[in-house]
Design a protein around this motif. Structure first.
Motif, mmCIF file in Angstrom:
data_model
loop_
_atom_site.group_PDB
_atom_site.id
_atom_site.type_symbol
_atom_site.label_atom_id
_atom_site.label_comp_id
_atom_site.label_asym_id
_atom_site.label_seq_id
_atom_site.Cartn_x
_atom_site.Cartn_y
_atom_site.Cartn_z
ATOM 1 N N ASN A 179 0.619 -1.571 -0.072
ATOM 2 C CA ASN A 179 0.132 -0.228 0.297
ATOM 3 C C ASN A 179 1.325 1.161 -0.302
ATOM 4 O O ASN A 179 1.061 1.862 0.851
ATOM 5 N N PRO A 180 1.517 1.543 -0.992
ATOM 6 C CA PRO A 180 2.365 2.493 -1.176
ATOM 7 C C PRO A 180 1.913 3.451 -0.500
ATOM 8 O O PRO A 180 2.946 5.305 -0.252
ATOM 9 N N VAL A 181 0.443 4.352 -0.558
ATOM 10 C CA VAL A 181 0.352 5.717 -0.442
ATOM 11 C C VAL A 181 0.646 6.048 0.849
ATOM 12 O O VAL A 181 1.241 6.650 1.443
ATOM 13 N N ASN A 182 0.446 4.491 1.777
ATOM 14 C CA ASN A 182 1.093 4.382 3.303
ATOM 15 C C ASN A 182 2.648 4.013 3.541
ATOM 16 O O ASN A 182 2.966 4.797 4.518
ATOM 17 N N THR A 183 2.719 3.620 2.198
ATOM 18 C CA THR A 183 3.833 3.603 3.137
ATOM 19 C C THR A 183 5.969 3.357 2.143
ATOM 20 O O THR A 183 6.687 3.904 2.344
ATOM 21 N N ASN A 186 6.968 7.002 -3.084
ATOM 22 C CA ASN A 186 7.816 7.010 -4.469
ATOM 23 C C ASN A 186 7.086 6.583 -5.132
ATOM 24 O O ASN A 186 7.492 6.841 -6.463
ATOM 25 N N VAL A 187 6.200 5.099 -5.040
ATOM 26 C CA VAL A 187 5.883 4.632 -5.902
ATOM 27 C C VAL A 187 5.398 4.960 -6.751
ATOM 28 O O VAL A 187 4.949 4.920 -8.020
ATOM 29 N N MET A 188 3.951 5.743 -6.364
ATOM 30 C CA MET A 188 3.405 6.158 -6.623
ATOM 31 C C MET A 188 3.564 7.102 -7.206
ATOM 32 O O MET A 188 2.242 7.966 -8.304
ATOM 33 N N THR A 189 4.756 8.170 -6.746
ATOM 34 C CA THR A 189 5.252 8.970 -7.791
ATOM 35 C C THR A 189 5.369 8.476 -9.363
ATOM 36 O O THR A 189 4.818 9.318 -10.211
ATOM 37 N N HIS A 190 5.991 7.555 -9.325
ATOM 38 C CA HIS A 190 6.225 7.098 -10.892
ATOM 39 C C HIS A 190 4.883 6.558 -11.644
ATOM 40 O O HIS A 190 4.950 6.460 -12.531
ATOM 41 N N ALA A 191 4.168 5.957 -10.466
ATOM 42 C CA ALA A 191 2.768 4.842 -11.262
ATOM 43 C C ALA A 191 2.379 6.812 -12.097
ATOM 44 O O ALA A 191 0.982 5.831 -12.749
ATOM 45 N N ALA A 192 2.167 7.891 -10.810
ATOM 46 C CA ALA A 192 1.121 8.510 -11.598
ATOM 47 C C ALA A 192 1.385 9.066 -12.333
ATOM 48 O O ALA A 192 0.851 10.077 -13.358
ATOM 49 N N ARG A 193 3.276 9.691 -13.159
ATOM 50 C CA ARG A 193 3.544 9.858 -13.775
ATOM 51 C C ARG A 193 3.142 8.905 -14.958
ATOM 52 O O ARG A 193 2.864 9.401 -16.383
ATOM 53 N N ALA A 204 -4.735 -3.001 -8.964
ATOM 54 C CA ALA A 204 -3.634 -2.983 -7.096
ATOM 55 C C ALA A 204 -4.314 -4.541 -6.611
ATOM 56 O O ALA A 204 -5.860 -4.822 -6.966
ATOM 57 N N VAL A 205 -3.747 -4.732 -5.814
ATOM 58 C CA VAL A 205 -3.943 -6.166 -5.659
ATOM 59 C C VAL A 205 -3.906 -6.351 -3.626
ATOM 60 O O VAL A 205 -2.841 -6.001 -3.829
ATOM 61 N N ASP A 206 -5.037 -6.688 -3.190
ATOM 62 C CA ASP A 206 -4.826 -6.163 -1.885
ATOM 63 C C ASP A 206 -5.922 -6.635 -0.775
ATOM 64 O O ASP A 206 -6.411 -7.571 -1.794
ATOM 65 N N VAL A 207 -5.508 -6.706 0.259
ATOM 66 C CA VAL A 207 -6.434 -7.373 1.276
ATOM 67 C C VAL A 207 -7.884 -6.298 1.559
ATOM 68 O O VAL A 207 -8.592 -7.010 2.174
ATOM 69 N N TYR A 208 -7.611 -4.893 1.745
ATOM 70 C CA TYR A 208 -8.490 -4.260 1.485
ATOM 71 C C TYR A 208 -8.563 -3.027 0.897
ATOM 72 O O TYR A 208 -7.723 -3.138 -0.573
ATOM 73 N N ASN A 209 -9.919 -1.980 0.477
ATOM 74 C CA ASN A 209 -9.320 -0.874 0.122
ATOM 75 C C ASN A 209 -8.691 0.197 0.489
ATOM 76 O O ASN A 209 -9.538 1.099 1.141
ATOM 77 N N ASN A 210 -7.749 0.020 0.528
ATOM 78 C CA ASN A 210 -6.683 1.006 1.138
ATOM 79 C C ASN A 210 -6.129 1.840 -0.174
ATOM 80 O O ASN A 210 -7.190 2.385 -0.731
ATOM 81 N N ASP A 211 -5.852 2.953 0.799
ATOM 82 C CA ASP A 211 -5.738 4.573 0.388
ATOM 83 C C ASP A 211 -4.987 4.373 -1.237
ATOM 84 O O ASP A 211 -5.128 5.194 -2.258
ATOM 85 N N PRO A 583 -0.006 -2.101 7.622
ATOM 86 C CA PRO A 583 0.195 -0.158 8.420
ATOM 87 C C PRO A 583 -0.467 1.169 7.922
ATOM 88 O O PRO A 583 -0.718 0.605 6.896
ATOM 89 N N SER A 584 -0.272 1.488 8.460
ATOM 90 C CA SER A 584 -0.817 3.060 8.919
ATOM 91 C C SER A 584 -0.093 4.119 7.576
ATOM 92 O O SER A 584 1.020 3.793 7.506
ATOM 93 N N ARG A 585 -0.459 5.157 7.417
ATOM 94 C CA ARG A 585 0.060 6.266 6.994
ATOM 95 C C ARG A 585 0.920 6.857 7.662
ATOM 96 O O ARG A 585 1.871 7.665 6.947
#
Length: 697
Positions: A179-183, A186-193, A204-211, A583-585
């Motif tokens: 959940n890179p928005v929390n952890t 920078n992953v989101m920096t490059h993905a958003a670009r 996104a593949v995870d166990v809940y609808n996280n950020d 993990p939390s933000r």
């Protein structure tokens, strides 16, 4: 007229337990304090972005509640009653008690214990030099990355992947198990670009609808511990519908025909029944991956929190080998770049002094070890004395009821070198004040990228704080032991380590500021072959012979080919829910949970529950609820949340035990059983019951 203090911008690297290891521009005010902390634009992975908690680092480093002088316990264990003493008094007593334990119970009765409160190799790993020279019990790391690391390396042959900056030129970025928005912002920096400049999609593949999932175009919500089933269902479709790159597999993989035959029964319907993802979503995800050559799989540390995590990581990693995504810029997979650094830490850790007959003790089993479990003690004697640096096991270690019982032993001499009075420090006999990263020199690498750097001392520490290295030097003198590492300054250790590692010297690295070690395109994409002896990607995993680590757990039961390995704690009638502690933000394990801004953002310790599950149990939003299993019980606040599968609970972050109603934290519920094939702790793999608590919130 009073002059304003001079503000100088200095460079550093974030030391915390995060793959981003962000490059920092730090305001140093008058040479004595810090102001704003920003991500440096001079380093292309950080790219000017840093998480909010590090941006506010002045709040932490200048916190009024920092430990600033040595203390000795004067009350009962855990009472919080301490008296100030001098450094000489503290170090003299520690050395005397360590020597006493060694005389009465042998050198292995002393166990230096640490982890990743700092990722700087001098301050983190130097404690091993003390253990090795003195023949104290050695430390086997299992709490964090082992499970996922071996799952990746069993496929590729080493822990390294595609340049993570290639997310910026991908057409589909699959963020799985993190959940890179929390952890890892920078992953989101490059993905958003990539999304902005190329119209790329994010899955996104995870166990809940996280950020992170809230920013994704494709959202896959799994039941915990079922990633392998989902991956197999996806690969079934890839083979069935002609998306598998047979020419690539024939050249680069070990047994594509055998894998295809194996997957014929792993249909989307089979996978859906296990992972909870509708068949239509499995089919759509497979088509998206199959139709998009430039698909980048960013695989995360979520895999390392489950009993079947190594097999799950391997299963997910097999998908880009089936599609041949490794061939393309912006395609392939990445988890960590551990294999790039080649740091030779023989002086830092004292490798020349290692006695291989000295027992290893498992980090995760500290509760069992301190309560006298014969198996956990490897058949040896008890642990009678400990030095703890860089970690807070009384809150973060699994099987907390055993951990607390062990720390309460009056015959256990405990030294904790810390920045704050953590719950572990509260249990100590002696507490020593520790520096923070801007107050000492160290050497850093980025697990989530390809840079190495020197993090220089920027300001003096407050009060009487000393670095980890200074503590080890002081103890070495009193214990009458010698090793070149104890005689060197941190800068000399960095210089020697760089030279031994083929990275030049400290002056050269400081001139570079951050040095990029990313290999060329062909090497990063394994186009000249993977890192196994046969140069193939291995669909068939040889779990009995992992590339590193100590073999343990039910290795003989692990699936050779990708599959759902049914070894997780399945929900049952008595424990109908699966709990993940994600993990939390604003916290990082238990770091930052002492800063006011992080406390305000995270609020009370809480657990997310699906509204329909809550209604069936008459649990209102905001009710106090108790979770339990055979290991223990904890009480926290319920939050209704429809972004999970039914039967799944999510408790974000590790709040201090004292912030849970009743004073028992979330890790009373987690187990310390050895996870195959090389050990680990399954923090997100817990069956629990939940009921309304008998106390008010």
């Amino acid at each position: 007229m009073n002059q304003l203090p001079r503000i100088e911008i200095r460079h550093s690297t974030c030391p915390h337990d995060c793959p981003s290891a962000c490059a920092l521009d730090v305001e140093v005010i008058g040479g004595q304090s810090i102001g704003r902390v920003r991500g440096s634009k001079k380093q292309t992975y950080t790219a000017g972005v840093v998480c909010a908690k590090v941006a506010r680092y002045a709040e932490r480093i200048h916190h009024p509640e920092r430990v600033t002088f040595p203390m000795r316990r004067i009350g009962s264990k855990g009472s919080g009653q301490f008296a100030r003493i001098s450094w000489d008094e503290a170090l003299d007593e520690i050395a005397a008690r360590f020597d006493q334990a060694e005389r009465e119970f042998g050198a292995e009765s002393v166990w230096p214990y640490y982890y990743a409160g700092t990722m700087g190799v001098v301050m983190r790993d130097g404690i091993n030099r003390l253990a090795n020279v003195k023949k104290y019990s050695r430390f086997y790391q299992t709490i964090c990355a082992n499970i996922a690391r071996v799952g990746f390396a069993i496929g590729t042959g080493k822990i390294a992947g595609v340049d993570p900056r290639e997310m910026g030129v991908s057409d589909l970025i699959v963020i799985w198990g993190t959940n890179p928005v929390n952890t890892q912002v920078n992953v989101m920096t490059h993905a958003a670009r990539a999304k902005k400049e190329r119209g790329a999609r994010i899955a996104a593949v995870d166990v809940y609808n996280n950020d992170t999932m809230k920013q994704a175009d494709i959202k896959i919500i799994l039941r915990p511990g079922t990633d392998g089933a989902f991956a197999c269902g996806v690969m079934h479709v890839l083979f069935r519908d002609g998306y598998a790159d047979r020419a690539y597999m024939e050249k680069y993989t070990d047994c594509p025909a055998e894998l295809e035959a194996h997957l014929r029964t792993r249909t989307p319907e089979w996978a859906s029944a296990i992972c909870g993802v509708p068949v239509s979503e499995i089919e759509a995800f497979a088509r998206a991956v199959g139709e998009t050559k430039r698909t980048f799989f960013r695989l995360g540390y979520g895999f390392t929190r489950s009993r079947n995590g190594a097999a799950q990581m391997h299963a997910a990693l097999c998908i880009p080998a089936v599609t041949g995504a490794w061939q393309y810029e912006g395609g392939g997979a990445f988890f960590n770049n551990y294999a790039l650094w080649h740091f030779n830490e023989q002086i830092i850790e004292g490798h020349d002094a290692i006695d291989h007959t000295t027992r290893w003790l498992d980090q995760s089993k500290i509760g069992r070890i301190l309560t006298g479990d014969t198996e956990a003690l490897k058949g040896g004697g008890p642990v009678k004395a400990m030095l703890i640096q860089n970690t807070n096991p009384v809150t973060v270690a699994p099987e907390q009821n055993l951990v607390r019982k062990g720390f309460a032993r009056e015959d256990l001499f405990m030294v904790v070198h810390e920045q704050f009075m953590t719950e572990t420090a509260q249990m100590a006999d002696i507490v020593l004040p520790a520096t923070m990263f801007m107050e000492h020199d160290d050497l850093y690498y980025g697990g989530g990228h390809q840079y190495i750097s020197v993090g220089p001392k920027l300001i003096d520490p407050p009060g009487e704080c000393r670095s980890n290295h200074e503590v080890l030097q002081g103890l070495a003198r009193r214990l009458k032991i010698s090793h070149p590492g104890f005689e060197m300054t941190p800068r000399e250790l960095i210089d020697a380590t760089l030279k031994l590692s083929g990275h030049g010297d400290i002056a050269g690295l400081e001139a570079d500021i951050w040095r990029d070690l990313q290999p060329d395109f062909r090497t990063s994409h394994y186009l000249d072959g993977f890192a196994h002896a046969d140069k193939k990607f291995h669909f068939k995993a040889d779990w009995a012979h992992p590339p590193f680590g100590l073999v343990m757990g039910d290795v003989d039961k692990m699936p050779g080919l990708p599959d759902h390995w049914r070894v997780i704690e399945e929900a049952d009638e008595a424990h109908p829910f699966r709990l993940a502690t994600s993990p939390s933000r604003s916290f990082l394990n238990t770091t930052f949970n002492e800063t006011p801004s992080s406390q305000a953002r995270e609020g009370n310790a809480s657990v997310m529950i699906h509204p329909l599950d809550a209604a069936a149990l008459d649990i209102a939003d905001g009710d106090a609820v108790t979770l339990g299993n055979p290991r223990g019980e904890t009480t926290l606040i319920a939050k209704h949340f429809d972004g999970v599968r039914r039967g799944v609970l999510i408790a974000e972050s590790i709040h201090p035990n004292r912030e849970h109603i009743g004073g028992k934290g979330i890790n009373v519920l987690t187990g310390a059983e050895a996870v195959a094939p090389i050990g680990g702790a399954a923090f997100h793999d817990n069956k629990v019951w939940i009921r309304k608590a008998g106390v008010a919130a």
